[in-house]
Write an enzyme that holds these catalytic residues in place. Sequence first.
Site, PDB file in Angstrom:
ATOM      1  N   SER A  58     -27.058 -35.114  -2.220  1.00  0.00           N
ATOM      2  CA  SER A  58     -27.903 -33.905  -2.671  1.00  0.00           C
ATOM      3  C   SER A  58     -29.312 -34.524  -2.954  1.00  0.00           C
ATOM      4  O   SER A  58     -29.186 -35.516  -3.635  1.00  0.00           O
ATOM      5  CB  SER A  58     -27.275 -33.386  -3.775  1.00  0.00           C
ATOM      6  OG  SER A  58     -27.600 -33.961  -4.916  1.00  0.00           O
ATOM      7  N   ASP A  59     -30.182 -33.417  -2.783  1.00  0.00           N
ATOM      8  CA  ASP A  59     -31.327 -33.760  -3.601  1.00  0.00           C
ATOM      9  C   ASP A  59     -31.262 -33.708  -5.079  1.00  0.00           C
ATOM     10  O   ASP A  59     -30.316 -33.081  -5.462  1.00  0.00           O
ATOM     11  CB  ASP A  59     -32.599 -32.849  -3.162  1.00  0.00           C
ATOM     12  CG  ASP A  59     -34.065 -33.526  -3.231  1.00  0.00           C
ATOM     13  OD1 ASP A  59     -34.056 -34.590  -3.996  1.00  0.00           O
ATOM     14  OD2 ASP A  59     -34.804 -33.099  -2.692  1.00  0.00           O
ATOM     15  N   TRP A  60     -32.099 -34.302  -5.970  1.00  0.00           N
ATOM     16  CA  TRP A  60     -31.882 -34.332  -7.337  1.00  0.00           C
ATOM     17  C   TRP A  60     -31.905 -33.103  -7.918  1.00  0.00           C
ATOM     18  O   TRP A  60     -33.091 -32.618  -8.262  1.00  0.00           O
ATOM     19  CB  TRP A  60     -32.874 -35.415  -8.101  1.00  0.00           C
ATOM     20  CG  TRP A  60     -32.385 -36.962  -8.098  1.00  0.00           C
ATOM     21  CD1 TRP A  60     -32.205 -37.746  -9.200  1.00  0.00           C
ATOM     22  CD2 TRP A  60     -31.677 -37.817  -6.991  1.00  0.00           C
ATOM     23  NE1 TRP A  60     -31.647 -39.055  -8.806  1.00  0.00           N
ATOM     24  CE2 TRP A  60     -31.296 -38.970  -7.517  1.00  0.00           C
ATOM     25  CE3 TRP A  60     -31.337 -37.566  -5.863  1.00  0.00           C
ATOM     26  CZ2 TRP A  60     -30.735 -39.985  -6.719  1.00  0.00           C
ATOM     27  CZ3 TRP A  60     -30.826 -38.623  -4.793  1.00  0.00           C
ATOM     28  CH2 TRP A  60     -30.651 -39.800  -5.354  1.00  0.00           C
TER      29      TRP A  60
END
Length: 700
Positions: free
Chosen positions: A236-238
């Site tokens: 995932s993106d952060w």
Amino acid sequence: MKENTHRIRAEELVKKLTLDEKIGMVHGAELFRTKGVERLGIPPLVMSDGPMGVRQDFEPSSWHPIGTSADRVTYLPCNSALAATWNRELAYDTGSVLGEETRGRGKDVILGPGVNIKRSPLCGRNFEYFSEDPYLTKELVVPFIRGVQNWDVAACVKHFAANNQETERLWVDVEVDEKALREIYLPAFHDAVKEAGSYTIMAAYSRLNGDHCYYHKGLLEDILRKEWEYDGVVISDWGGVHDTTLAAESQLDIEMSVTDNFDDYYMAEPLKEKIEAGEIDESVLDEKVVRILMLMFRLHMMEDEHHPGSRKRKRGSYNTPGHREKALATARESVVLLKNDNKRLPLNPEETKKLLVIGENADCTHALGGGSAEIKALYEITPLMGICSFLGGNTEVTFAQGYVRNEQQEETDTNWQETSLEDGGGKVREHHTDEKMLKKREALRREAVTLASQYDDVIFVGGLNHEHDSEGNDRKDMKLPYEQDVLIRELLKVNPQTVIVLMGGSPVEMGEWIEEALTVVWNWYSGMEGGSALAEVLFGEVNPSGKLPETFYKKHTDCSAHAIGEFPGGEKVRYKEGVFVGYRYNDTFGVEPQFCFGHGLSYTEFEYSDPSIQEKDGKIIITCKVKNMGDREGKETVQVYYAPVDRKSDQPVQELKGFEKVSLKPGEEKTVSIQAEKCLERTEVRIGSSSRDIRASIFH
């Protein structure tokens, strides 16, 4: 066979893991690290930003830098600069430097490259991306990823997919049709995983046609896993995950975020509780862990009993002289000569006894800015330093600041990421200037203009900076900030010979002064050796060979995302322009750009002749002769565009299908051969120096 063995070994290991151990492997236990399982020899997975170099080290659970000198690294040219080289070998070399330094810093995954299409010139993160064109992007990203992964490091190609703005990036719903998705926004990702074999991929923050990308069935399961047969790790993106069940039952493997409540992440304790309650089948977690373990085997992070010695991993290194040389080589070929009337450039260093350099960007560093792409550079040579170093003591160089930014940034950018999930994750940034700042700029401008009237040779270095090219912020328009247009106009009035150099990751408006300027040079954020490369080009040591990887519009409303689509939209942004992105729109509908896609001048001239086409193994080979007609060695990028004869309404008038860069000595002629996909319909094959400088054509 080895991959099958990796899977078998991973499946065997999963059976030995407890639920807690498996949960620890699928979410961040630190800001850039997952948990390992020491009793079984499973290490944590360590990640790092970013595409322009390995980011500085932070404390495990806070965005405070460690603060030692050990994390200073080679600062590489941004991806836009790399794309401007149109050079596959430099793409590989740049990726290799990044991979070796990532491994040298003890990381396993580098969070890049970014391959999102430059749909609008106003996207604040454009400097991290390659191009508006999917073909050019994929042709450079494949060697880039191969270079990275040669060092037992995983590339993480991002942001999957159709992530083309920062405004409301966490929640905005991108509405794009299947044709545009397939032809414009997915090809670079396809080749990144199918051709380059990127070991990991990052799911975008945004939504696509209704669903968030982190759990999107159409993207992650139907396309990525089934159609593309991808068995790598999806990260995932952060802060991009918002629901435990959706994440667990999707093809996402690892959840990361920006906060320090690691046990509260959606794929941490909440996932454990749902599995224990029987709401989620533990087998979905097992499959995620299998893919993570397979990644570790690929990176030689663990000993595979079926392959003795398999843990022998490359150690990498960073800040080597060779890395700096490669950064310089890329920077040299990234400089784009946009305009050079009366052959104003190159300047003669022997005849330049007094030189005036004007502009804040001449003496400004850019490495430690732009969001997660920030780099703690070993050093950064500014344009002023590069010019002074190149000319040496026989030339008197005077500097005048000329303009000043609104707010001076500190040398560190510690806390922005802690609040990066607020306000939807991004916005269009407004820049306000008070009366005091206006007066300060007026005084700087007056000083610079007065000096310019007294010099024969004047170089202005302006453009953008990371107040404007930055993660989390989109631009309001394409105008030059800080009253630079006023300054440039006044400089050209008193000294029409003034050389204009602009820096940035996206185009700017030039209409207020472009007709009066003899020479305009575009310089990007070109890494630690950028100032040296610029000086070599300005004074003729290097013949410029950069070509624009994107259209430089006269104003942003000439871009299709603004003319017939939406940017940045509201809760939803509609890509009503379909496939007509960048030059595809401008060329098809007759919208004149300031400088077209593929444009870039040289200090010499190239002549094209004898075009021909032949078919071979399901491909076509386009050849032509290219001759250097001048007295300087130079490099030319020969570009091939397909123009369908019986064009349908949903087809662009032409599309890039091939290119090759060739180096020629004075008077030398070479036959350039370009392989392209077979034409599926009656097509005019156009061969040229840019999208609007076609030198020859053949029907096929």
